[in-house]
Design a protein around this motif. Structure first.
Motif, PDB file in Angstrom:
ATOM      1  N   GLN A 111     -37.233   0.963  34.143  1.00 22.44           N
ATOM      2  CA  GLN A 111     -36.029   0.322  33.592  1.00 22.44           C
ATOM      3  C   GLN A 111     -35.569  -0.804  34.513  1.00 22.44           C
ATOM      4  OE1 GLN A 111     -34.883   0.956  30.591  1.00 22.44           O
ATOM      5  NE2 GLN A 111     -36.351   2.598  30.223  1.00 22.44           N
ATOM      6  N   THR A 112     -36.521  -1.672  34.878  1.00 18.47           N
ATOM      7  CA  THR A 112     -36.305  -2.712  35.890  1.00 18.47           C
ATOM      8  C   THR A 112     -34.987  -3.464  35.723  1.00 18.47           C
ATOM      9  OG1 THR A 112     -38.656  -3.068  35.471  1.00 18.47           O
ATOM     10  CG2 THR A 112     -37.638  -4.434  37.168  1.00 18.47           C
ATOM     11  N   LYS A 113     -34.717  -3.867  34.485  1.00 20.93           N
ATOM     12  CA  LYS A 113     -33.548  -4.692  34.213  1.00 20.93           C
ATOM     13  C   LYS A 113     -32.273  -4.057  34.767  1.00 20.93           C
ATOM     14  CE  LYS A 113     -33.623  -5.509  29.801  1.00 20.93           C
ATOM     15  NZ  LYS A 113     -33.323  -5.730  28.396  1.00 20.93           N
ATOM     16  N   TYR A 114     -32.162  -2.739  34.611  1.00 22.24           N
ATOM     17  CA  TYR A 114     -30.915  -2.069  35.013  1.00 22.24           C
ATOM     18  C   TYR A 114     -30.986  -1.548  36.445  1.00 22.24           C
ATOM     19  CZ  TYR A 114     -30.987  -2.178  29.994  1.00 22.24           C
ATOM     20  OH  TYR A 114     -31.116  -2.602  28.703  1.00 22.24           O
ATOM     21  N   THR A 115     -32.183  -1.125  36.874  1.00 21.28           N
ATOM     22  CA  THR A 115     -32.260  -0.498  38.198  1.00 21.28           C
ATOM     23  C   THR A 115     -32.444  -1.531  39.309  1.00 21.28           C
ATOM     24  OG1 THR A 115     -34.621  -0.151  37.836  1.00 21.28           O
ATOM     25  CG2 THR A 115     -33.180   1.712  37.377  1.00 21.28           C
ATOM     26  N   MET A 116     -33.204  -2.603  39.032  1.00 23.75           N
ATOM     27  CA  MET A 116     -33.487  -3.567  40.096  1.00 23.75           C
ATOM     28  C   MET A 116     -33.054  -4.985  39.760  1.00 23.75           C
ATOM     29  SD  MET A 116     -37.251  -2.098  41.064  1.00 23.75           S
ATOM     30  CE  MET A 116     -37.439  -2.930  42.611  1.00 23.75           C
ATOM     31  N   GLY A 117     -32.697  -5.220  38.520  1.00 20.19           N
ATOM     32  CA  GLY A 117     -32.208  -6.548  38.127  1.00 20.19           C
ATOM     33  C   GLY A 117     -33.287  -7.408  37.496  1.00 20.19           C
ATOM     34  N   ARG A 118     -32.841  -8.334  36.637  1.00 15.21           N
ATOM     35  CA  ARG A 118     -33.775  -9.183  35.892  1.00 15.21           C
ATOM     36  C   ARG A 118     -34.609 -10.073  36.795  1.00 15.21           C
ATOM     37  NH1 ARG A 118     -32.366  -9.596  30.425  1.00 15.21           N
ATOM     38  NH2 ARG A 118     -30.422  -8.540  30.043  1.00 15.21           N
ATOM     39  N   ASP A 205     -33.880   6.838  44.020  1.00 12.97           N
ATOM     40  CA  ASP A 205     -32.710   6.371  43.258  1.00 12.97           C
ATOM     41  C   ASP A 205     -33.139   5.626  41.996  1.00 12.97           C
ATOM     42  OD1 ASP A 205     -30.313   7.048  44.331  1.00 12.97           O
ATOM     43  OD2 ASP A 205     -29.834   5.067  45.144  1.00 12.97           O
ATOM     44  N   VAL A 206     -34.081   4.698  42.173  1.00 14.91           N
ATOM     45  CA  VAL A 206     -34.545   3.884  41.043  1.00 14.91           C
ATOM     46  C   VAL A 206     -35.217   4.781  39.997  1.00 14.91           C
ATOM     47  CG1 VAL A 206     -36.239   2.132  40.344  1.00 14.91           C
ATOM     48  CG2 VAL A 206     -34.783   1.723  42.330  1.00 14.91           C
ATOM     49  N   MET A 207     -36.104   5.678  40.455  1.00 12.62           N
ATOM     50  CA  MET A 207     -36.843   6.523  39.512  1.00 12.62           C
ATOM     51  C   MET A 207     -35.890   7.482  38.781  1.00 12.62           C
ATOM     52  SD  MET A 207     -39.765   5.259  39.856  1.00 12.62           S
ATOM     53  CE  MET A 207     -40.807   6.225  38.812  1.00 12.62           C
ATOM     54  N   ARG A 208     -34.899   8.012  39.514  1.00 12.56           N
ATOM     55  CA  ARG A 208     -33.950   8.943  38.906  1.00 12.56           C
ATOM     56  C   ARG A 208     -33.112   8.218  37.842  1.00 12.56           C
ATOM     57  NH1 ARG A 208     -30.476  10.134  43.073  1.00 12.56           N
ATOM     58  NH2 ARG A 208     -31.871  11.585  44.108  1.00 12.56           N
ATOM     59  N   SER A 209     -32.600   7.041  38.199  1.00 11.52           N
ATOM     60  CA  SER A 209     -31.797   6.284  37.234  1.00 11.52           C
ATOM     61  C   SER A 209     -32.646   5.925  36.020  1.00 11.52           C
ATOM     62  CB  SER A 209     -31.280   4.980  37.864  1.00 11.52           C
ATOM     63  OG  SER A 209     -30.560   5.252  39.015  1.00 11.52           O
ATOM     64  N   ALA A 210     -33.898   5.515  36.268  1.00  8.64           N
ATOM     65  CA  ALA A 210     -34.785   5.115  35.169  1.00  8.64           C
ATOM     66  C   ALA A 210     -35.035   6.296  34.226  1.00  8.64           C
ATOM     67  CB  ALA A 210     -36.106   4.590  35.720  1.00  8.64           C
ATOM     68  N   ALA A 211     -35.197   7.496  34.798  1.00  2.79           N
ATOM     69  CA  ALA A 211     -35.465   8.669  33.961  1.00  2.79           C
ATOM     70  C   ALA A 211     -34.261   8.946  33.052  1.00  2.79           C
ATOM     71  CB  ALA A 211     -35.768   9.875  34.844  1.00  2.79           C
ATOM     72  N   ILE A 212     -33.059   8.795  33.598  1.00  2.00           N
ATOM     73  CA  ILE A 212     -31.864   9.054  32.778  1.00  2.00           C
ATOM     74  C   ILE A 212     -31.746   7.978  31.685  1.00  2.00           C
ATOM     75  CG2 ILE A 212     -29.342   9.217  32.782  1.00  2.00           C
ATOM     76  CD1 ILE A 212     -29.549  10.264  35.669  1.00  2.00           C
ATOM     77  N   ILE A 213     -31.906   6.716  32.084  1.00  2.00           N
ATOM     78  CA  ILE A 213     -31.767   5.634  31.096  1.00  2.00           C
ATOM     79  C   ILE A 213     -32.807   5.808  29.985  1.00  2.00           C
ATOM     80  CG2 ILE A 213     -31.877   3.119  30.755  1.00  2.00           C
ATOM     81  CD1 ILE A 213     -30.987   2.924  33.770  1.00  2.00           C
ATOM     82  N   GLY A 214     -34.017   6.243  30.373  1.00  2.00           N
ATOM     83  CA  GLY A 214     -35.116   6.408  29.416  1.00  2.00           C
ATOM     84  C   GLY A 214     -34.833   7.486  28.378  1.00  2.00           C
ATOM     85  N   LEU A 215     -33.856   8.365  28.657  1.00  2.00           N
ATOM     86  CA  LEU A 215     -33.520   9.403  27.678  1.00  2.00           C
ATOM     87  C   LEU A 215     -32.739   8.823  26.497  1.00  2.00           C
ATOM     88  CD1 LEU A 215     -32.382  12.363  29.967  1.00  2.00           C
ATOM     89  CD2 LEU A 215     -34.430  12.269  28.561  1.00  2.00           C
ATOM     90  N   PHE A 216     -32.230   7.603  26.682  1.00  2.00           N
ATOM     91  CA  PHE A 216     -31.451   6.963  25.614  1.00  2.00           C
ATOM     92  C   PHE A 216     -32.319   6.011  24.800  1.00  2.00           C
ATOM     93  CE2 PHE A 216     -28.355   8.483  28.537  1.00  2.00           C
ATOM     94  CZ  PHE A 216     -27.277   8.847  27.759  1.00  2.00           C
ATOM     95  N   PRO A 217     -32.028   5.881  23.516  1.00  2.00           N
ATOM     96  CA  PRO A 217     -32.802   4.944  22.698  1.00  2.00           C
ATOM     97  C   PRO A 217     -32.570   3.515  23.187  1.00  2.00           C
ATOM     98  CG  PRO A 217     -30.961   5.861  21.470  1.00  2.00           C
ATOM     99  CD  PRO A 217     -30.991   6.578  22.764  1.00  2.00           C
TER     100      PRO A 217
END
Ligand code: HEM
Length: 508
Positions: A111-118, A205-217
């Motif tokens: 979820q690069t855009k949200y976790t690390m920025g565009r 941190d990045v992987m954890r946030s990405a996993a949560i974001i990935g649960l959403f459509p």
């Protein structure tokens, strides 16, 4: 948001989104691509949940049925198109970024855009620095790598002549983080424990946030993404360490020019040689140091941990590797070139990486061309499709490797020796194909093609130098004879057991 509120909100949203998911799962252009699992809406949703725990089995089932083709597996909000066989893997390896995108494929996982920025997704100058300058400097910088390995093993493992149990993964994470950062940021920061553990934390941190974001459509992610990962604490912490160094370097360049006397030979300098305009400021540079750490530390320390578990489960490999390392070092000394002659150690890592992949799937990609992508067998994937390769099943295919399920540490060094004996020694081409750093359609630990890991030359140097140091200076054995600590599986990720131990002692 606490866990309960989060689950409640998620439950309500999941209900509201029920119908839209169904739509997302249906893609008429790909209707002819076989499904592994169920095709019904509810049952495919169940399969998507099952994938979280049984990704390897589902992928293997698909591979057995379609060893040279494409099949699909249901994920929560999309299909995963899984590609198998040399011909179609080559199609992906050679496809340009504007047709099949690596960046967009990875973006779905982290979820690069949200976790690390565009910005990091749009500008890859750090990858260019790794691919070119860092790799070219491996010979020159080898004494630093060697120096850091010696002190890191001493200080992290703290061994004497008595046997001592060590939890391998965290110890190797610390050693690898130190050795890697000797080249990334240099002394003394590469030995700062708080900086190093923050680098490890950043990836988590990045992987954890990405996993949560990935649960959403996908359509809810722009809303949820910033809430979940806004201002990652580990990024703020990293700035405390990196900020002053980067400011100092930028100031020096401004005052004394790009080749100022005493300029360190490290990744910061190599990035500054390439970065332009806005990128020559503290935040983008710090983000790229963190991102390089993210690509380097977990992958390399997991590879070493797997190799150590393989070595202690198959202790018969220790003496031949020790003999080789001692002989080569005696003849050539500790140099990068000497490592090239450690063919058994090289083969051992290549085999360990063949058996222990980062997951059942690899090389994630997304089709970004408007017209979709047509494979050489005529199969078409439409724009927006996510695809990956059945890496683990490919590596364990008996038609590609003799007794593929068996760990055979010297299979590649044997092949190289046999080749030398039966062929013109002048034609070295095929021998190099069996080296740890050589990628192929049937050997994908580093991917293959346009995006094959640019850090693999450094990773191989670091891993081989660490293993040679270990076998020369230490004895090592399994915590429980013949027992390999079982791998941990998280969805489509496989990791060596983080609590797994081996016993070490200093050699007399
Ligand atoms: C054993 C250690 C390592 C493994 C197994 C590994 C594996 C991989 C894999 C599988 C990919 C993706 C390839 C693809 O999808 O086609 C990749 C990409 C990448 N790796 Fe590594 N890697 C390792 C070490 C490193 C190190 C040490 C660095 C940095 C010094 C690094 C930097 C990168 C970068 C920047 C990319 C993105 C490449 C691109 O965008 O084209 N890796 N790596």
């Amino acid at each position: 948001m606490d866990d309960l509120k989060f689950l409640l909100a998620y439950g309500i949203l999941a209900g509201v989104l029920f119908a839209s998911i169904r739509k997302a799962l249906h893609d008429p252009k790909s209707d002819n691509i076989p499904i592994v699992g169920s095709s019904g809406f509810l049952s495919s949703y169940r399969d998507a949940l099952k994938f979280m725990h049984h990704a390897a089995e589902l992928t293997q089932r698909g591979y057995d049925q379609y060893p040279n083709g494409i099949f699909r597996i249901a994920r929560l909000f999309r299909w995963e198109y899984v590609v198998t066989g040399p011909r179609l893997i080559k199609d992906i390896a050679g496809a340009p970024e504007h047709v099949i995108s690596f960046v967009e494929g990875v973006a779905e996982n982290i979820q690069t855009k949200y976790t690390m920025g565009r910005d990091i997704a749009a500008n890859h100058y750090h990858q260019q620095a790794i691919r070119t300058t860092l790799t070219r400097n491996l010979h020159t910088c080898f004494p630093d790598v060697r120096d850091e390995i010696i002190s890191a093993f001493d200080e992290v493992l703290q061994l004497g002549s008595e046997w001592k149990s060590v939890t391998v993964l965290p110890a190797m994470m610390e050693i690898v983080a130190r050795v890697s950062n000797r080249l990334f940021v240099g002394l003394p920061l590469c030995r700062n424990k708080a900086y190093l553990s923050n680098n490890v934390e950043y990836t988590i941190d990045v992987m954890r946030s990405a996993a949560i974001i990935g649960l959403f459509p996908p359509f809810l992610r722009p809303l949820i993404g910033p809430i979940v990962s806004g201002n990652l604490k580990s990024f703020q912490a990293a700035m405390k360490f990196l900020g002053p160094i980067l400011e100092e370097r930028l100031k020096k360049e401004e005052e004394l020019g790009p080749d100022w006397p005493g300029k360190p030979n490290d990744l910061i300098s190599w990035m500054l040689e390439i970065a332009e305009g806005e990128q020559r400021t503290v935040n983008p540079l710090a983000l790229r140091i963190l991102s390089t750490n993210m690509a380097a530390i977990h992958t390399t320390s997991m590879a070493f941990t797997h190799a150590l578990f393989d070595l202690t489960t198959h202790p018969e490999y220790l003496l031949p590797m020790r003999e080789e390392a001692e002989r080569v070092i005696k003849e050539e000394g500790w140099t990068k070139a000497a490592l090239n002659n450690m063919v058994k150690i090289d083969s051992f890592f290549r085999e360990s990486q063949r058996i222990n992949t980062l997951g059942p799937l690899g090389m994630p990609r997304r089709v970004v061309a408007k017209e979709g992508f047509r494979f050489s067998d005529g199969t078409v994937l439409s724009e927006g499709s996510y695809l990956s390769i059945a890496v683990l099943a490919t590596h364990k295919d008996d038609s590609k490797y003799e007794n593929a399920a068996t760990f055979d540490g010297f299979r590649f060094s044997r092949e190289r020796t046999e080749h030398m004996e039966h062929h013109d020694p002048g034609s070295n081409q095929d021998i190099f194909k069996r080296q740890m750093i050589s990628t192929a359609v049937d050997h994908l630990p580093f991917g293959t093609g346009k995006h094959a890991c640019p850090g693999r030359f450094f990773a191989a140097t670091e891993l081989k130098a660490m293993m040679a140091h270990l076998v020369i200076n230490y004895d090592v054995e399994a915590e429980a004879k013949g027992v390999r600590p079982p791998d941990r599986v998280f969805g489509a990720m496989i990791s060596p057991n983080e609590a797994g131990k081996v016993r070490f002692r200093k050699r007399q």
